[in-house]
Design a protein around this motif. Structure first.
Motif, PDB file in Angstrom:
ATOM      1  N   ALA A   1       0.831  -1.205   0.000  1.00 34.93           N
ATOM      2  CA  ALA A   1       0.000   0.000   0.000  1.00 34.93           C
ATOM      3  C   ALA A   1       0.865   1.254   0.000  1.00 34.93           C
ATOM      4  N   ARG A   2       0.296   2.336  -0.512  1.00 35.26           N
ATOM      5  CA  ARG A   2       1.025   3.615  -0.488  1.00 35.26           C
ATOM      6  C   ARG A   2       1.465   3.963   0.929  1.00 35.26           C
ATOM      7  N   ALA A   3       0.612   3.692   1.894  1.00 43.72           N
ATOM      8  CA  ALA A   3       0.958   4.026   3.276  1.00 43.72           C
ATOM      9  C   ALA A   3       2.187   3.265   3.742  1.00 43.72           C
ATOM     10  N   ASP A   4       2.375   2.044   3.240  1.00 46.99           N
ATOM     11  CA  ASP A   4       3.562   1.263   3.601  1.00 46.99           C
ATOM     12  C   ASP A   4       4.822   1.932   3.050  1.00 46.99           C
ATOM     13  N   TYR A   5       4.783   2.298   1.764  1.00 44.62           N
ATOM     14  CA  TYR A   5       5.936   2.959   1.155  1.00 44.62           C
ATOM     15  C   TYR A   5       6.186   4.329   1.792  1.00 44.62           C
TER      16      TYR A   5
ATOM     17  N   TYR B   1       8.209  -8.686  -9.005  1.00 41.99           N
ATOM     18  CA  TYR B   1       8.228  -9.668  -7.915  1.00 41.99           C
ATOM     19  C   TYR B   1       9.491  -9.469  -7.100  1.00 41.99           C
ATOM     20  N   ASP B   2       9.350  -9.509  -5.779  1.00 42.38           N
ATOM     21  CA  ASP B   2      10.498  -9.371  -4.887  1.00 42.38           C
ATOM     22  C   ASP B   2      10.147 -10.039  -3.565  1.00 42.38           C
ATOM     23  N   ASP B   3      11.028 -10.887  -3.078  1.00 47.09           N
ATOM     24  CA  ASP B   3      10.736 -11.602  -1.830  1.00 47.09           C
ATOM     25  C   ASP B   3      11.723 -11.256  -0.715  1.00 47.09           C
ATOM     26  N   SER B   4      12.354 -10.086  -0.820  1.00 45.40           N
ATOM     27  CA  SER B   4      13.369  -9.707   0.168  1.00 45.40           C
ATOM     28  C   SER B   4      12.787  -9.259   1.499  1.00 45.40           C
ATOM     29  N   ARG B   5      11.536  -8.808   1.486  1.00 47.05           N
ATOM     30  CA  ARG B   5      10.880  -8.265   2.687  1.00 47.05           C
ATOM     31  C   ARG B   5      11.639  -7.082   3.286  1.00 47.05           C
ATOM     32  N   THR B   6      12.348  -6.362   2.430  1.00 47.34           N
ATOM     33  CA  THR B   6      13.069  -5.176   2.891  1.00 47.34           C
ATOM     34  C   THR B   6      12.112  -4.118   3.418  1.00 47.34           C
ATOM     35  N   LEU B   7      10.950  -3.977   2.779  1.00 46.89           N
ATOM     36  CA  LEU B   7       9.989  -2.953   3.189  1.00 46.89           C
ATOM     37  C   LEU B   7       9.463  -3.216   4.589  1.00 46.89           C
ATOM     38  N   SER B   8       9.012  -4.433   4.851  1.00 44.59           N
ATOM     39  CA  SER B   8       8.457  -4.718   6.183  1.00 44.59           C
ATOM     40  C   SER B   8       9.537  -4.645   7.259  1.00 44.59           C
TER      41      SER B   8
ATOM     42  N   GLY C   1       6.002  -5.537  -1.386  1.00 44.50           N
ATOM     43  CA  GLY C   1       5.138  -6.178  -0.406  1.00 44.50           C
ATOM     44  C   GLY C   1       5.658  -7.532   0.039  1.00 44.50           C
ATOM     45  N   ASP C   2       5.210  -7.964   1.214  1.00 46.98           N
ATOM     46  CA  ASP C   2       5.650  -9.246   1.771  1.00 46.98           C
ATOM     47  C   ASP C   2       5.183 -10.437   0.944  1.00 46.98           C
TER      48      ASP C   2
ATOM     49  N   PRO D   1       4.399  -6.031   9.171  1.00 42.96           N
ATOM     50  CA  PRO D   1       4.065  -6.615   7.867  1.00 42.96           C
ATOM     51  C   PRO D   1       3.431  -5.562   6.958  1.00 42.96           C
ATOM     52  N   THR D   2       3.619  -5.733   5.677  1.00 41.99           N
ATOM     53  CA  THR D   2       2.992  -4.822   4.725  1.00 41.99           C
ATOM     54  C   THR D   2       1.514  -5.176   4.552  1.00 41.99           C
TER      55      THR D   2
END
Length: 284
Positions: A171-175, A258-265, A197-198, A271-272
């Protein structure tokens, strides 16, 4: 410390202002900017500073950055003009001695084949050449890119050219929260964050989520890139933007979002937002 957010009247920038406030930054230490300051009345009412900043007006950029310590440069929405617009802000930041500039780029900008990545990568190069201490926020796809059309899609179905490609959207709020964290961090300069995203989903998964939340069958129709662009144009999307969206779906099919790094969370400490949560909110 004074933090300036460009594009603060937009959907992402407004979330960033909220995230800074939520993390304890005093309203008076935040400068929200927009081309039209009337659109900043809500944040101004909360005590946040409001300044005019027009990417196409270097004088307004210089005035807005006066006395600012850290800047979030939210990428312009004007595809084709963004490099020049971003250069104006970056060069002004260099003149003002800004200690940190965070830029919202795109996932894996340095290796992506998406047409959208071109101007982002050029901006990253300008940042490096300007010598401004900076952090790159390479944002993946927004859930809202889909869910903003959720009600129409429930009625008419979902169309695209993404095949079975998986999308790690958030979500935008996550970023936005990630941007706030990067602005506030003591050691951000020189960091590149690949943000996504996660969990990932296909467009067929998205149609299924719509079906489950709406209580009616929603189908995903997979088209060729050219067919999808034509559908978008017939729906009123300007042809150049339709081509960009169709090209993005081509990239999705190839796994580029696609990205599975979970860097954002990891960065935001939670969690995203999930696809189901985003669909529920859109249809509520």
């Amino acid at each position: 410390m004074t933090y300036l957010v460009t594009g603060a009247a937009g959907k992402l920038g407004a979330h960033v202002v909220d995230a800074l406030l939520d993390r304890g930054v005093a309203p008076g230490d935040i400068v929200a900017t927009a081309r039209d300051t009337d659109r900043l009345s809500a944040v101004a009412a909360r005590g946040v500073g409001a300044r005019r900043l027009d990417y196409d007006d270097a004088t307004s950029v210089d005035a807005a950055l006066e006395g600012v310590d850290r800047v979030l440069l939210v990428s312009s929405s004007m595809v084709g003009k963004r490099v020049a617009q971003h250069r104006t802000v970056i060069e002004s930041a260099a003149r003002h001695g800004v200690e940190l500039l965070a830029y919202t780029s795109i996932l894996r900008a340095d290796s992506s084949s998406l047409s959208l990545a071109t101007e982002h990568l050029q901006t990253e190069h300008i940042l490096a050449e300007a010598g401004v201490p900076h952090v790159l926020l390479r944002n993946g796809w927004y859930l809202e890119n889909y869910t903003d059309q959720a009600r129409t899609q429930v009625a008419q179905g979902v169309f695209g050219a993404a095949g079975s490609g998986r999308i790690s959207a958030a979500a935008r709020a996550d970023y936005a929260e990630a941007a706030a964290v990067a602005l506030l961090a003591d050691d951000s300069a020189g960091t590149v964050h690949e943000l996504a995203g996660d969990s990932a989903f296909t467009m067929a998964d998205y149609a299924t989520a719509l079906s489950e939340q709406a209580g009616r069958d929603v189908a995903y129709t997979d088209l060729t890139r050219d067919e999808y662009a034509a559908v978008l144009v017939s729906a009123g999307v300007p042809a150049p933007f339709a081509e960009t969206l169709a090209d993005t779906d081509r990239g999705v099919a190839a796994g580029e979002l696609y990205d599975d790094s979970r860097t954002l969370s990891t960065l935001i400490g939670r969690p995203t937002t999930t696809l189901v949560e985003a669909v529920e909110a859109a249809l509520a």
